[in-house]
Design a protein around this motif. Structure first.
Motif, PDB file in Angstrom:
ATOM      1  N   SER A 184       0.827  -1.212   0.000  1.00  0.00           N
ATOM      2  CA  SER A 184       0.000   0.000   0.000  1.00  0.00           C
ATOM      3  C   SER A 184       0.855   1.253   0.000  1.00  0.00           C
ATOM      4  N   CYS A 187       2.127   1.906  -3.462  1.00  0.00           N
ATOM      5  CA  CYS A 187       1.078   2.507  -4.294  1.00  0.00           C
ATOM      6  C   CYS A 187       0.920   3.993  -3.989  1.00  0.00           C
ATOM      7  N   SER A 188       0.996   4.338  -2.725  1.00  0.00           N
ATOM      8  CA  SER A 188       0.877   5.751  -2.341  1.00  0.00           C
ATOM      9  C   SER A 188       1.991   6.586  -2.949  1.00  0.00           C
ATOM     10  N   ARG A 205      -7.821  -5.433   0.230  1.00  0.00           N
ATOM     11  CA  ARG A 205      -7.075  -4.172   0.237  1.00  0.00           C
ATOM     12  C   ARG A 205      -6.898  -3.597  -1.165  1.00  0.00           C
TER      13      ARG A 205
END
Length: 220
Positions: A184, A187-188, A205
């Motif tokens: 995650s 990806c951010s 998710r």
């Protein structure tokens, strides 16, 4: 922004007695900064698709575009150059050279991509929780540590795209949670992540879920 696109991919495997159609007209688009789960039963073509998307394998029909340029039908050397500069790959096993330490495996991936960065190596080791195992060789690591070390190697060259095949398949719930947090975070930062998985936690998710069955994309 699309960073990786597949157009009508077909892949055949031949034996003297039979022919297997592993991919049947698969098209998909992977956008910057999104986490996409690729789900489907064993034998549905997930690993074959990842291999074609990364340029590790060539489709028998259709093509792949990486950052707007064709990856398919290039020489192996050219595919490897483009892959090394832009794509991080995590397969189900053999992600590390057994004779090298975790640190040296990360360094080798950086060297191949022409992106040596000692500070990034230290940062990645800390990110995956292996700062105290930096000098260990793969044979000295647990399954969970191997999964995290493989992820660090896949991310070594700061790729635009991460393609991962069952990254949480053989780890406990705590390790899975830490891997999902790291994905995650990538990806951010704008990395596009495509993960072939059977994990419900990972699929939950994801920004999108792609269902693959018998080599075709369809509904669940």
């Amino acid at each position: 922004m699309a960073v990786l696109e597949a157009f009508d991919l077909y892949r055949f495997f031949h034996t003297p007695e039979s022919e297997t159609l592993a991919l049947r007209g698969v098209s998909l688009r992977l956008n910057e900064g999104e986490l996409v789960a690729l789900v489907g039963p064993s034998g549905s073509g997930k690993s074959t698709l990842l291999a074609c998307l990364s340029g590790l394998d060539e489709p028998d029909g259709g093509h792949v575009e990486l950052l707007g340029q064709r990856l398919t039908r290039r020489t192996e050397a050219e595919r490897a150059r483009r892959r090394g500069a832009n794509i991080g790959i995590l397969i189900q096993s053999r992600n590390l050279f057994p004779s090298l330490s975790v640190t040296d495996n990360i360094g080798l991936a950086m060297f191949i991509a022409g992106k040596m960065d000692n500070d990034r190596t230290k940062h990645l080791l800390a990110e995956v929780g292996l700062a105290n195992r930096a000098a260990a060789r793969p044979g000295q690591l647990s399954r969970g540590e191997l999964a995290r070390a493989g992820l660090a190697v896949a991310l070594a060259a700061a790729p635009r795209i991460l393609l991962a095949d069952e990254p949480t398949g053989e780890v406990d719930a705590i390790t899975e949670s830490s891997i999902l947090d790291l994905l995650s975070k990538q990806c951010s930062a704008g990395v596009a992540v495509l993960v072939a998985t059977h994990s419900q936690a990972l699929a939950a998710r994801a920004d999108r879920i792609i269902h693959l069955r018998d080599g075709r994309i369809g509904d669940a």
